[in-house]
Write a protein that holds these residues in place. Structure first.
Motif, PDB file in Angstrom:
ATOM      1  N   ASP A 190      70.202  84.796  55.035  1.00  0.00           N
ATOM      2  CA  ASP A 190      70.141  83.694  55.996  1.00  0.00           C
ATOM      3  C   ASP A 190      70.737  84.190  57.301  1.00  0.00           C
ATOM      4  N   GLY A 191      69.927  84.278  58.341  1.00  0.00           N
ATOM      5  CA  GLY A 191      70.400  84.899  59.558  1.00  0.00           C
ATOM      6  C   GLY A 191      70.583  86.386  59.314  1.00  0.00           C
ATOM      7  N   ILE A 201      81.825  79.143  64.243  1.00  0.00           N
ATOM      8  CA  ILE A 201      81.972  78.935  65.677  1.00  0.00           C
ATOM      9  C   ILE A 201      80.590  78.854  66.299  1.00  0.00           C
ATOM     10  N   ASN A 202      80.297  77.736  66.946  1.00  0.00           N
ATOM     11  CA  ASN A 202      78.988  77.519  67.549  1.00  0.00           C
ATOM     12  C   ASN A 202      79.016  77.846  69.038  1.00  0.00           C
ATOM     13  N   ASP A 205      67.889  83.814  71.282  1.00  0.00           N
ATOM     14  CA  ASP A 205      67.243  85.043  70.819  1.00  0.00           C
ATOM     15  C   ASP A 205      67.802  86.264  71.533  1.00  0.00           C
ATOM     16  N   ALA A 206      68.044  86.132  72.827  1.00  0.00           N
ATOM     17  CA  ALA A 206      68.583  87.253  73.599  1.00  0.00           C
ATOM     18  C   ALA A 206      69.997  87.588  73.134  1.00  0.00           C
ATOM     19  N   ALA A 207      70.784  86.553  72.819  1.00  0.00           N
ATOM     20  CA  ALA A 207      72.149  86.793  72.339  1.00  0.00           C
ATOM     21  C   ALA A 207      72.134  87.515  71.002  1.00  0.00           C
ATOM     22  N   LEU A 208      71.247  87.084  70.118  1.00  0.00           N
ATOM     23  CA  LEU A 208      71.130  87.736  68.817  1.00  0.00           C
ATOM     24  C   LEU A 208      70.726  89.202  68.977  1.00  0.00           C
ATOM     25  N   ALA A 209      69.815  89.460  69.898  1.00  0.00           N
ATOM     26  CA  ALA A 209      69.373  90.836  70.138  1.00  0.00           C
ATOM     27  C   ALA A 209      70.511  91.696  70.666  1.00  0.00           C
ATOM     28  N   LYS A 233      70.860  81.569  63.863  1.00  0.00           N
ATOM     29  CA  LYS A 233      70.353  80.673  64.892  1.00  0.00           C
ATOM     30  C   LYS A 233      70.109  79.297  64.295  1.00  0.00           C
ATOM     31  N   SER A 234      70.374  78.267  65.071  1.00  0.00           N
ATOM     32  CA  SER A 234      70.025  76.916  64.655  1.00  0.00           C
ATOM     33  C   SER A 234      68.507  76.760  64.680  1.00  0.00           C
TER      34      SER A 234
END
Length: 486
Positions: free
Chosen positions: A437-438, A408-409, A416-420, A452-453
């Motif tokens: 990977d990721g 799901i993209n 970066d903020a979402a990943l954090a 992240k792409s």
């Protein structure tokens, strides 16, 4: 005078036509490929897009001026270039294709001898630098020669100059047409025991005709070898205007025609390909789309039945099902970073018999460790015959055992903020952490991978659980709300 070229990516070349990718850029790439890799013989081909033939010829002109002889195999899929590079003992191969990208894009996939992929670290960056450094006056002079001294104009080129370039290329005695199609088809048929195959009806959606020529060649080989498999052909004839949408079966809106044809013709299963047919997507006899993740497990089992103890490569987005199958069958599961260059490199290092990604890329040791969209469905057809089961029955238990969200993209302003945000909440609770990977986090009976792409502000999420669909769906919803909370 040099030129900045912006269509080079990490593993291939992709760009917007007439902005990032032009005939002049294609010429530069060909010249740079020949000189950086010091090639003597290169095979080229192109998909069925309108712009692929003129770009391919400009590429060939650059290759020839750079010192390479060129064998042009015409309209072809990427895997045909892989096969021809090795079978014809070429120093390299280039496929002009934009695969599943929009119609106003095109690109190239490049390999060295033995079909070894070229990425940024293994020559692509050097080719870009050499292409950019090539003198502009020289390029303009050579392109004017190959276009019979007419101005380089993209629209006119597409509609009239291609034949001029081809004629002048042939005059150099460095350019010829060739084919490895018959040998390629015979090779892919070696992956199955022809005596195992019983009558089957298969829907084959060629993606606006991209794979049509190869399907016809396989059909002829079936007749030659008395293999009782019948094709129902959908969107079979080449049409570069893409009247049936961009050939990308990963998009749910592009699956309906294949699913409907399966049901209407009472087919055993359906197959659909992307624009350069190095990926195939499968539908069961009910027309239901089968996620590529479960096909990886199915093919891993098929190879381990024939080659016990072999190594199987898989990507880290979704893997519990694959690891379970490979381990139970006595094989050795080997996790690799996502992406064809990484998978192929790891397969060569491990001498793995098969590698699979959930994105429907399937790699085979005896196919120069490369990916192909034709061998997977042949193996599935053999499995249906030898196990006397439907495709649905072969995967339904695995889907129930390890239900997954699929990829799901989420397109975001700040990935970066979402990943954090996600890591702050979930990492302290994780029982296992995987950074192949990721980031992959495990929580006993469920896990997720978040990547992240590299090219756009997008986060890619995959979630799976152990036998608990409700939990998988709940966690997917929970994660998406946090990811998209901008």
């Amino acid at each position: 005078m040099t030129k900045q070229i912006t269509c080079f990516k990490a593993y291939d070349i992709r760009g917007e036509l007439n902005e990032q990718l032009t005939e002049e850029v294609a010429y530069r790439i060909g010249y740079a490929f020949a000189t950086v890799l010091t090639t003597s013989n290169v095979v080229v081909g192109g998909d069925m897009r309108l712009t692929s033939a003129p770009l391919k010829l400009a590429l060939a002109a650059g290759l020839i001026d750079g010192g390479s002889k060129v064998t042009d195999i015409g309209q072809a899929g990427t895997e045909e270039i892989y096969f021809a590079t090795k079978a014809l003992k070429m120093d390299g191969g280039i496929e002009v294709t934009a695969s599943h990208n929009p119609i106003d894009y095109n690109g190239m996939k490049l390999v060295k001898a033995e079909a070894i992929p070229i990425s940024g670290d293994t020559g692509l960056n050097a080719i870009q630098q050499a292409a950019e450094a090539l003198d502009t006056d020289y390029v303009e002079q050579r392109m004017a020669h190959y276009t019979n001294n007419q101005p380089i104009d993209a629209d006119a080129f597409y509609h009239g100059k291609a034949h001029i370039i081809e004629s002048l290329l042939q005059d150099t005695n460095m350019y010829k047409h060739g084919s490895a199609l018959e040998e390629y088809v015979e090779h892919i048929l070696t992956y199955v025991d022809k005596n195992n195959l019983r009558p089957l009806k298969l829907v084959a959606n060629a993606g606006n005709g991209a794979a049509g020529k190869v399907i016809d060649a396989i059909e002829s080989a079936f007749e030659k070898h008395n293999i009782p498999i019948e094709f129902v052909k959908v969107h079979h004839d080449p049409d570069p205007t893409f009247p049936n949408g961009i050939p990308n079966p990963l998009l749910p809106e592009n699956r309906a025609d294949t699913a409907q044809a399966v049901r209407e013709h009472n087919a055993d299963f359906g197959i659909a390909w992307d624009g350069d047919f190095d990926r195939c997507f499968l539908f069961d006899a009910n027309g239901e789309f089968i996620e590529g993740y479960y096909i990886v497990g199915l093919l891993a089992q098929a190879f381990l039945d024939k080659d016990p103890g072999a190594k199987i490569i898989y990507d880290p987005r979704l893997y519990w099902n694959t690891e379970d199958i490979v381990t139970a069958a006595g094989g050795i599961p080997v996790k690799s970073k996502t992406g064809h260059a990484f998978i192929k490199e790891r397969m060569r290092k491990e001498d793995a018999v098969y590698g699979g990604e959930m994105s429907a890329h399937h790699y085979f040791r005896d196919f120069a460790y490369c990916d192909t969209g034709m061998i997977p469905w042949l193996l599935v057809a053999e499995l249906l015959c030898t196990k006397n089961q439907s495709l649905a029955s072969m995967v339904e238990q695995r889907i129930a055992a390890y239900p997954s969200s699929g990829e799901i993209n989420s397109k975001l302003k700040d990935a970066d903020a979402a990943l954090a945000r996600v890591l702050d909440k979930y990492r302290p609770q994780a029982e296992a952490i995987d950074e192949t990977d990721g980031i992959g986090l495990e929580f006993g009976n469920w896990r997720f991978n978040l990547r992240k792409s590299n090219t756009e502000p997008v986060i890619r999420l995959n979630v799976e659980s152990k036998g608990d669909i409700a939990l998988m769906e709940q966690k997917t919803k929970e994660l998406l709300e946090l990811i998209r909370a901008e």
